[in-house]
Design a protein around this motif. Structure first.
Motif, mmCIF file in Angstrom:
data_model
loop_
_atom_site.group_PDB
_atom_site.id
_atom_site.type_symbol
_atom_site.label_atom_id
_atom_site.label_comp_id
_atom_site.label_asym_id
_atom_site.label_seq_id
_atom_site.Cartn_x
_atom_site.Cartn_y
_atom_site.Cartn_z
ATOM 1 N N ILE A 195 0.845 -1.193 0.000
ATOM 2 C CA ILE A 195 0.000 0.000 0.000
ATOM 3 C C ILE A 195 0.882 1.245 0.000
ATOM 4 O O ILE A 195 1.932 1.286 0.645
ATOM 5 C CB ILE A 195 -0.964 0.006 1.207
ATOM 6 N N THR A 228 -3.766 2.466 -2.586
ATOM 7 C CA THR A 228 -3.846 2.925 -1.187
ATOM 8 C C THR A 228 -4.499 1.914 -0.262
ATOM 9 O O THR A 228 -4.486 2.111 0.959
ATOM 10 C CB THR A 228 -4.634 4.244 -1.130
ATOM 11 N N ASN A 229 -5.060 0.845 -0.835
ATOM 12 C CA ASN A 229 -5.700 -0.189 -0.020
ATOM 13 C C ASN A 229 -5.163 -1.563 -0.423
ATOM 14 O O ASN A 229 -4.857 -1.806 -1.609
ATOM 15 C CB ASN A 229 -7.221 -0.170 -0.199
ATOM 16 N N ASN A 247 -0.896 -5.607 2.772
ATOM 17 C CA ASN A 247 -1.293 -4.642 3.794
ATOM 18 C C ASN A 247 -0.083 -4.252 4.647
ATOM 19 O O ASN A 247 -0.027 -4.472 5.842
ATOM 20 C CB ASN A 247 -2.399 -5.221 4.675
#
Length: 505
Positions: free
Chosen positions: A395, A445-446, A474
């Motif tokens: 991320i 971003t995720n 993550n």
């Protein structure tokens, strides 16, 4: 007593008697007749086109097999042409040969060295032979026998006849035409040096040297080095053998085989035999090539049937019929023995797909033959593809996508490649970007698995798409993973070194 004078007279008498005996036992060439016998034969008495011919025999001294010697072989055709020169090795002669075959070479008509010859071309074949002695050597007879990849003899000839000065090399070459029936691939050329022609009871100066070269239907030049040399096979004591292959159009009639054993300059056992080549009727062999190998629709494809051969002396192909396998009318070209037809044809396929092309050839005797080959006409559409790095992203880390390995399409109307004009990237997170550059970066971003789809469009609006699933982990990339490939290794150090000093501070 005058014993010394008596002894001298006796020795003189014996020498005169010995000389007379030797002279009586010599033939017209000054060769001594001894108990050494050589016989020669062929594996058959009669042959037809494309047959293998094996010349073999024995060399015996009374009932004992001879060893460590060379046997010269010459085959002469019905009208005096040379079919082949060969040298067979019996045992392992360990002589210090006075001559050395330094090279076998091939050159194009501009005399540039080559090792790959295109079928249908005229080139030079030659050899370089060195006299290693400190005195001049006369009676040098250098020959070459040129074959195709299947062993068929293309040509055999004398390169040079004369002398070579002390510590000197001599080179000679002659033009050879590579016929259209020649088999492509790795072929051989045999170089032999005798002290005179074997039919005149000449013997080898040294063992046969074999050079390897390439025959090609499409290329000519120097590729992957020169022409490697080797020696022929050694045969057991008392036995020798040499093989050759007849062409598809051999001259019919009686062939004379000469074999001479090189035991010493004055002891040359020799013999001769014959075989016959029959003029038989045989159907032609159809063969063809085409280019380009992977055409596009509406692209001109050239088909060439010149590699087809009329099987039999004097036969000629007088008809070529082409079926291109797409439902179009066949193309037929006809001629006669004095004016043969053009063996080539051109065709354009209107659609892409797989087709089967069939060629039917007919010769002057009315015999015919067919052959078929598949051809794939490529789709005109471009082919999308891309890579990404790192393979597993993080991320907020930068992902690089590269579509440079996408393939161009084809402009059917212009018969030329259609360049890719834009790349549309759907990154699977709601972001869709179109760019003219095949390389793009993106930041997720995720975490999760994302389906990335690439769609390319070429200059004639033809499109193609491809998609891959990528994984975004993550976690963030560690600060020392400066190139964001998910690993900390020497590449990061190289990256820092390459960009050192670009920013202040």
């Amino acid at each position: 007593m005058n014993r010394p004078r008596y002894v001298l007279l006796t020795i003189t008498f014996l020498c005169i008697l010995t000389f007379a005996t030797v002279a009586a036992a010599s033939n017209d060439y000054g060769i001594l007749e001894t108990n050494i016998t050589l016989n020669v034969m062929t594996d058959k008495l009669e042959y037809i086109l494309r047959d293998d011919v094996t010349v073999n025999g024995t060399v015996m001294n009374n009932s004992s097999p001879m060893s460590n010697m060379l046997v010269a072989i010459e085959i002469i055709g019905p009208i005096g042409f040379k079919l082949a020169y060969r040298t067979a090795t019996i045992g392992n002669p360990d002589e210090v040969w006075p001559l050395k075959i330094e090279e076998i070479f091939i050159k194009d008509l501009d005399y540039n060295p080559i090792n790959t010859v295109k079928i249908g071309n005229l080139v030079f074949f030659g050899a370089t032979v060195r006299n290693k002695e400190i005195f001049s050597i006369s009676n040098i007879y250098i020959t070459l026998t040129v074959c195709d990849a299947s062993g068929i003899i293309i040509d055999a000839f004398q390169l040079y006849e004369g002398s070579i000065n002390a510590n000197t090399s001599i080179s000679a070459a002659r033009t050879v035409y590579i016929p259209t029936w020649a088999t492509p691939g790795i072929a051989k050329v045999y170089c032999n040096v005798y002290d005179r022609e074997p039919k005149d009871i000449g013997i080898p100066w040294l063992p046969e040297v074999i050079g390897e070269y390439q025959i090609s239907r499409t290329d000519q030049g120097m590729f992957n080095g020169g022409i490697p040399l080797s020696n022929g096979t050694s045969h057991p004591p008392g036995i020798y053998e040499a093989s050759l292959k007849l062409s598809p159009q051999p001259y019919p009639g009686t062939y004379q085989v000469y074999a001479v054993g090189g035991y010493s300059p004055t002891i040359r056992p020799w013999n001769t035999t014959t075989f016959n080549v029959l003029d038989t009727e045989s159907p032609p062999q159809a063969s063809f090539t085409y280019s380009p190998l992977e055409p596009y629709p509406n692209q001109t494809v050239t088909f060439d049937g010149s590699s087809s051969s009329a099987e039999g002396y004097g036969d000629v192909i007088i008809r070529y019929e082409w079926d291109f396998g797409d439902g179009s009318p066949p193309v037929i070209k006809t001629g006669n023995a004095t004016h043969p037809p053009d063996p080539t044809a051109t065709h354009m396929y209107s659609t892409w797909g797989d087709f089967v092309v069939t060629l039917n050839v007919t010769d002057t005797e009315g015999y015919w033959s067919t052959t078929s080959k598949p051809i794939s006409v490529k789709s005109p559409y471009p082919t999308a593809n891309f890579t990404w790095s790192p393979q597993k992203g993080f991320i907020n880390g930068t992902m690089t996508f590269n579509a440079s390995n996408s393939l161009l399409g084809w402009d059917v109307s212009k018969q030329e490649p259609a360049p890719i004009i834009n790349y549309t990237w759907d990154f699977g997170d709601g972001n869709v970007t179109t760019t003219a550059n095949p390389v793009i970066t993106h930041v997720y971003t995720n975490p999760g698995n994302y389906t990335v789809m690439l769609t390319i469009k070429d200059s004639v609006n033809q499109t193609d798409s491809i998609s891959y699933v990528i994984e975004i982990q993550n976690k963030t990339s560690p600060p020392w993973d400066v190139n964001n490939d998910g690993k900390c290794d020497i590449r990061d150090i190289a990256f820092v070194a390459a960009h050192y000093g670009e920013l202040e501070g």
